[in-house]
Every structure is written in C-alpha cells, then in structure tokens.
Design a protein around this motif. Sequence first.
Motif, PDB file in Angstrom:
ATOM      1  N   GLY A 167       0.784  -1.228   0.000  1.00 47.76           N
ATOM      2  CA  GLY A 167       0.000   0.000   0.000  1.00 47.76           C
ATOM      3  C   GLY A 167       0.813   1.274   0.000  1.00 47.76           C
ATOM      4  N   GLN A 168       2.129   1.177  -0.063  1.00 42.11           N
ATOM      5  CA  GLN A 168       2.956   2.381  -0.040  1.00 42.11           C
ATOM      6  C   GLN A 168       2.943   3.088  -1.395  1.00 42.11           C
ATOM      7  N   LEU A 218      -3.668  10.105   2.800  1.00 42.30           N
ATOM      8  CA  LEU A 218      -2.359   9.489   2.959  1.00 42.30           C
ATOM      9  C   LEU A 218      -1.654  10.100   4.155  1.00 42.30           C
ATOM     10  N   LEU A 268       5.054   7.659   6.333  1.00 42.79           N
ATOM     11  CA  LEU A 268       5.584   6.568   7.155  1.00 42.79           C
ATOM     12  C   LEU A 268       6.826   7.095   7.858  1.00 42.79           C
ATOM     13  N   TYR A 282       7.960   7.997   1.661  1.00 39.40           N
ATOM     14  CA  TYR A 282       7.017   6.881   1.733  1.00 39.40           C
ATOM     15  C   TYR A 282       5.703   7.357   2.348  1.00 39.40           C
ATOM     16  N   GLU A 303       1.583   6.099   3.139  1.00 38.66           N
ATOM     17  CA  GLU A 303       0.655   4.976   3.202  1.00 38.66           C
ATOM     18  C   GLU A 303      -0.756   5.521   3.379  1.00 38.66           C
ATOM     19  N   SER A 309       0.047  -3.998   8.888  1.00 40.32           N
ATOM     20  CA  SER A 309       0.115  -2.544   8.853  1.00 40.32           C
ATOM     21  C   SER A 309       1.545  -2.085   9.092  1.00 40.32           C
ATOM     22  N   GLY A 334       2.240   1.383   9.402  1.00 36.43           N
ATOM     23  CA  GLY A 334       2.195   2.792   9.736  1.00 36.43           C
ATOM     24  C   GLY A 334       2.286   3.107  11.206  1.00 36.43           C
ATOM     25  N   THR A 345      -3.211  -0.666   4.499  1.00 37.78           N
ATOM     26  CA  THR A 345      -2.191  -0.930   3.486  1.00 37.78           C
ATOM     27  C   THR A 345      -2.811  -1.069   2.091  1.00 37.78           C
ATOM     28  N   LEU A 395      -5.602   1.259  -0.010  1.00 35.67           N
ATOM     29  CA  LEU A 395      -5.255   2.011  -1.208  1.00 35.67           C
ATOM     30  C   LEU A 395      -6.182   1.633  -2.363  1.00 35.67           C
ATOM     31  N   GLY A 413       7.050   1.126  -3.417  1.00 33.76           N
ATOM     32  CA  GLY A 413       6.162   2.276  -3.516  1.00 33.76           C
ATOM     33  C   GLY A 413       6.164   2.944  -4.870  1.00 33.76           C
TER      34      GLY A 413
END
Length: 513
Positions: free
Chosen positions: A48-49, A108, A111, A131, A133, A156, A158, A172, A176, A494
């Motif tokens: 999900g990044q 968003l 991170l 980055y 997330e 996760s 984050g 994640t 997204l 990412g």
Amino acid sequence: MHSEYDLICVGSGIGGCAAAAAAADAGARTLVLERTDVVGGVTAVSGGQIWIPGNRWAAALGIADTAEDGARYIDAVAGGHNDPARTRALLGAADEALDLFTARGLELRVLRGLPDYYHPDVAHSTAEGRYLEPVPLPADALGGWAGRLRRTAVWSMGGDGGGTTPAAELVTGQALAGYFLRAALGAGAQVMTGARVTGLRSRDGAVTGVVLDDGREIAARLGVVLATGAYDRNRELVHRFEGVLDDHGTGSPPGITGDHLGMAAALGASIRALPAARNTVQVGFPTGEPDEDGGPRYRTHWVVHPHEIIVNAQGARFADESFYPAINAALHHLDGASQRLPNWPAWLVYDHDLAERGVVQVDPGRVVSAPSVEELARRAGIDAAGLAATVAGYNAACARGRDDAFGRGERPWTLWMSRLAGSGTGPNPTLGPIVRPPFHAARLARVQAGLGSAGLEVDTCARVLRWSGGPIPGLWAVGNATARDDMGFSAQSGTSNLRGMVQGYRAGRSAVS
C-alpha cells in the motif's frame, strides 16, 4: 452494462481505477472491467505504499524535499535504465494527480522514520518523508462494494503499529485499492467483475473497443486503457523475460497473465524489457496450501531473521540476506566458464530457535532436518564442508555484532523493516547464530509480486507506442503493464503504486483532452 462507453479501463487496481476516475471526473462515460470476481488487483495485496518525493504531507511535517531531488536519486540508482525525461515527467505530475484524488477522498500519511532504500549512500536520498501509506479506510465507506474488494491478511506498516486487518477496517494495499475504487465510483465510472478481455477492436489502426471471452463486444469511443498488471502467472512469459524459471511462484492474485502484451503486440506495440537481475523478485516458498487457481500458494520470505542464512549449493552465502534486491541480483550471476548460475538453486538454512518461532512459512515436505550442520548439508544436497565453514564464519560475525562479508542488517531501510517485523533485538536485529539443533534447510523459490521486467512502452501521457514510432491511437497502458523505463528497477518500494496512480491519471486526462 451498456454496449458503448467513452473509455474502457481493463483492470481494477490503482492504475485502472485512477484512469477511470480521471476520465469520469471530466465527464466521460467510463467502464472498468475486472476479469476476476473481486476488485483491487495487485494493489489490494501490496504493502500500500506510494513513494512520492516532495509530497505535501512531508512538507507539512517540515521535511525539505523536491520532485527534482527524487528524480536525481532515481537517476543515480537506476543504472542507466531510466529515461531521465520520463522520470521527471512522472514525478512532476504526481502533485497534480493528488489534487484530483485527495479531492475524491484519498487520505495518505508519511511513514515516519522509513528511509529510501539506498540512504545515506546515494546522493539525494532521504531519511524519511517519501514513503506514504493510506490512512485506514472503514470498509463500509465502499458501500455494497466492500464485500467485493480483494481481502487478504496484511500487516500494517504505519504509525498505528503492526497488526492484522480488522474486518471492518481496510489498511495498506486494501485501503489504497479501496480509496481508488471509491474515487472511480464517486466520479461516475461503472465497474464490472467477471469480465475477461481477450482482444481489442480497432478500425484504421485506432482502438475502438474490447472483446470479452464470451464473445461480447463493447465499444469505446475514446479508446481503452490496459491496466492488467504483469505476467506472473504465465510461465512462458516468465521464462522469456525473467531468466531463472524453475521453482517460480507468485504472490499476485489470479489473472496476472500478461494479456496486455499479446493484445497490444497485435497492433504493433513496442515491448521493452529491463535486465531481470534488476527486477524486484523476492525469495520464498510454496506453503503447501492451494491458491485461488488451485496451484501452490507462495509466500515471500521478505524479512531476514536471526538464526538463518541463505546459501548456494557450495554452502556459501552470496548476498546480504536482509536486502532482497541484493539477493535477486546475485541469483542472476552467470559463471561464463560453465554457463551456469552458481547461486541457484539456493537454500534457507536455520536452526531450531527460528523454527520454533514459526516465521518460515514453507510446505513441511520441502524442509530437511538433521542433528548437525554437516549431516543437514548431505541430506539437502549442499556441500558439507562449505556449509560448515560458512555457518562457523557467520556465527563468528554474530559474536562480533557485524557482518563484514555482506554488511547484513546495516542498511537503515533494512533496520526499519526488521524492527517492524520483530526480527530480533539489539543494534543489529538481523544477526543471531545458528547453533541450536536440529538444523533445517528449505530450498528457496523465486516469488514475484506483480512486477515484470518487460512491459508496453508508453509516452508521458501513457499512450502505447508502436515499434515503428508514435502512439497507437486510442490505446493507453498504465502501472505494471508498462515498461519501467521511467523509474528503473531496484529503486524503491512504492514506485509501482506511484506509477499506477500517475499514469492512470495522465491516461484518463489524455483520453478526454
């Protein structure tokens, strides 16, 4: 479903939904076609990044960075396999794309503390800020589509800490995918599942619609966006573009079979490949369980733990086990004298301390065990003297607290990821000796994650280019369906989600302009 639309997007991951949202937001009648029964594609099973240099969330935290700094970093690590102009066009359009998607509800966050892969060794890398997330998304925000989003167990990364996904909350990759699906639906796009596209309609060289596997045809007045992902589940294409073939699997969902390459090639599309050694293929194992296609399910062994090493048939380590781009590159090393790959096959060797933790997710039938390292080597088919010497050298490195051979666990990115996963403790949580019997060895597989070394060549508007030059009218491709000559490989996690978002946005806007 109607028989004609303005734009048809093939694939429901971030790229397809971004293109659909961008076109529908501008008033186009847009359809997303998904071949499986659930939406989200590879995006939904990703971390999900999104990697975005100079983003607004980092700026709000006082982190100084620019898109140009990010482009210079990519120039440095891409090894000449990126087109600098395309790198800058992609990164330069990210903020414009974010304007649309944040207005459509995308949330968003940075991170914190996660550095670039090659920080601090490469100029223009950053210690944190690039980055991003997704903020967790309540599943009910998708309404009736909540039950039709691909759902898998995820972790996760984050600020809320690690944990499996609660049923009522998306994190994640699922979050997204959910945000972009919601953006497409909210903009007015229609989404249809269970609809496999097998061909493109064309007239006078321009794409005018699609053909489904049941024979139905759907017209597209403006054209078609191919957002089908790569080709992980097509062994012929894997063999052609990825090199090492045996013991190959994927963590991608069903449907990632490279259909875009055949459909576009029939119209003269250019297919471009980067060296497979620079791909982001990881190592892992079949788990002994079936996947959705009925084949073996694979899992990556993506974080190195104490009490384990990776060795070749000579029993020698050959890479920093904590950094998967280094492993993949070393697996492709060719001995010119013998025309063999000396580091393949490869084995994960570990002791019973690690075995008891249950972090090696492998089919038990693939594991061999023995009371001594030498006997383990003989049973696994590894050189016994070589493995014994390697284990002794590795254990000595653990006692010193430093791996002088490969620098394992010293990269800041590696340390962040290892601590997140709870690999170990101390200054270098990846190091721990192999001393407690019985000892174990499992032959590794190569596990793809939806990224191919080859893809369709596109311009900065995501229009598919011909071998002979110039775009194919009415045909766009985005995300993992495209060649990675904008960002190169082994650059950053990412970047695939970044490419899907920005290319999808540019394709949708290009179609309606």
